[in-house]
Design a protein around this motif. Structure first.
Motif, short mmCIF file in Angstrom:
data_model
loop_
_atom_site.label_atom_id
_atom_site.label_comp_id
_atom_site.label_asym_id
_atom_site.label_seq_id
_atom_site.Cartn_x
_atom_site.Cartn_y
_atom_site.Cartn_z
N GLY A 3 0.78 -1.23 0.00
CA GLY A 3 0.00 0.00 0.00
C GLY A 3 0.82 1.28 0.00
N THR A 4 2.10 1.20 -0.21
CA THR A 4 2.97 2.38 -0.22
C THR A 4 3.34 2.73 -1.66
OG1 THR A 4 3.90 1.74 1.91
CG2 THR A 4 5.16 3.31 0.60
N THR A 5 3.24 4.00 -1.99
CA THR A 5 3.64 4.48 -3.32
C THR A 5 4.84 5.39 -3.16
OG1 THR A 5 1.35 4.38 -4.06
CG2 THR A 5 2.86 5.73 -5.35
N LYS A 6 5.92 5.08 -3.85
CA LYS A 6 7.14 5.89 -3.81
C LYS A 6 7.74 5.93 -5.20
CE LYS A 6 9.15 5.65 0.47
NZ LYS A 6 9.90 6.54 0.87
N PRO A 7 8.30 7.06 -5.59
CA PRO A 7 8.98 7.11 -6.89
C PRO A 7 10.29 6.31 -6.82
CG PRO A 7 9.25 9.19 -5.73
CD PRO A 7 8.31 8.36 -4.91
N VAL A 8 10.66 5.70 -7.93
CA VAL A 8 11.94 4.99 -8.02
C VAL A 8 12.62 5.41 -9.31
CG1 VAL A 8 11.19 2.97 -6.70
CG2 VAL A 8 10.92 2.98 -9.17
N THR A 9 13.93 5.27 -9.35
CA THR A 9 14.70 5.54 -10.54
C THR A 9 15.11 4.21 -11.15
OG1 THR A 9 15.52 7.60 -9.61
CG2 THR A 9 16.76 6.67 -11.45
N LEU A 10 14.81 4.04 -12.42
CA LEU A 10 15.15 2.81 -13.12
C LEU A 10 16.41 3.02 -13.96
CD1 LEU A 10 11.64 1.79 -14.45
CD2 LEU A 10 12.89 0.69 -12.60
N GLN A 11 17.33 2.07 -13.92
CA GLN A 11 18.47 2.06 -14.82
C GLN A 11 18.01 1.32 -16.06
OE1 GLN A 11 21.63 3.39 -14.71
NE2 GLN A 11 21.74 2.61 -16.80
N VAL A 12 17.85 2.04 -17.19
CA VAL A 12 17.28 1.46 -18.41
C VAL A 12 18.38 1.26 -19.46
CG1 VAL A 12 15.59 1.79 -20.25
CG2 VAL A 12 15.08 2.60 -17.94
N ASP A 13 18.33 0.10 -20.10
CA ASP A 13 19.25 -0.22 -21.20
C ASP A 13 18.44 -0.54 -22.45
OD1 ASP A 13 21.70 -0.09 -19.72
OD2 ASP A 13 21.20 -2.02 -18.83
N PHE A 14 18.88 0.00 -23.59
CA PHE A 14 18.29 -0.34 -24.88
C PHE A 14 18.94 -1.64 -25.34
CE2 PHE A 14 18.55 0.08 -29.61
CZ PHE A 14 17.20 -0.13 -29.86
N ASP A 15 18.15 -2.68 -25.54
CA ASP A 15 18.68 -4.00 -25.88
C ASP A 15 18.77 -4.26 -27.38
OD1 ASP A 15 18.95 -4.57 -23.17
OD2 ASP A 15 16.94 -5.42 -23.03
N GLY A 16 18.27 -3.34 -28.19
CA GLY A 16 18.37 -3.49 -29.63
C GLY A 16 17.01 -3.57 -30.30
N GLY A 17 17.04 -3.65 -31.60
CA GLY A 17 15.80 -3.72 -32.36
C GLY A 17 16.04 -4.37 -33.71
N GLY A 18 14.94 -4.68 -34.37
CA GLY A 18 15.04 -5.27 -35.70
C GLY A 18 13.78 -6.03 -36.04
N ALA A 19 13.82 -6.73 -37.17
CA ALA A 19 12.67 -7.50 -37.63
C ALA A 19 12.60 -8.81 -36.85
CB ALA A 19 12.79 -7.77 -39.12
N SER A 20 11.39 -9.18 -36.48
CA SER A 20 11.18 -10.45 -35.79
C SER A 20 10.91 -11.55 -36.83
CB SER A 20 9.99 -10.34 -34.83
OG SER A 20 8.77 -10.41 -35.54
N PRO A 21 10.90 -12.81 -36.43
CA PRO A 21 10.57 -13.89 -37.36
C PRO A 21 9.16 -13.76 -37.95
CG PRO A 21 11.62 -14.79 -35.42
CD PRO A 21 11.36 -13.34 -35.15
#
Length: 76
Positions: A3-21
């Motif tokens: 029941g507690t709401t607190k802001p957090v900081t996320l360490q975000v990484d871009f893992d890549g992109g492209g066409a899927s199967p």
């Protein structure tokens, strides 16, 4: 948590992109953070016979997110 709401900081990484199967375009991201359980009022614990505690002070949160591109016609 608990029941507690607190802001957090996320360490975000871009893992890549492209066409899927399946032929669509996708991009992926991963993110992580840790929160102190006591900050959310979760202080209960159990002492172990071998020493130490059953549950650590920090809870690690990990996310794996994938986004799939859509055409503008599909969104409208």
């Amino acid at each position: 948590m608990h029941g507690t709401t607190k802001p957090v900081t996320l360490q975000v990484d871009f893992d890549g992109g492209g066409a899927s199967p399946m032929g669509d375009e996708r991009i992926g991201f991963s993110a992580a953070t840790e929160v102190n359980r006591a900050d959310c009022g979760l202080t209960a614990n159990v002492a172990l016979e071998t020493g130490g505690l059953l549950v650590g002070k920090a809870a690690r949160i990990e996310l794996a997110v994938q986004a799939i591109a859509t055409s503008k016609a599909a969104v409208a």
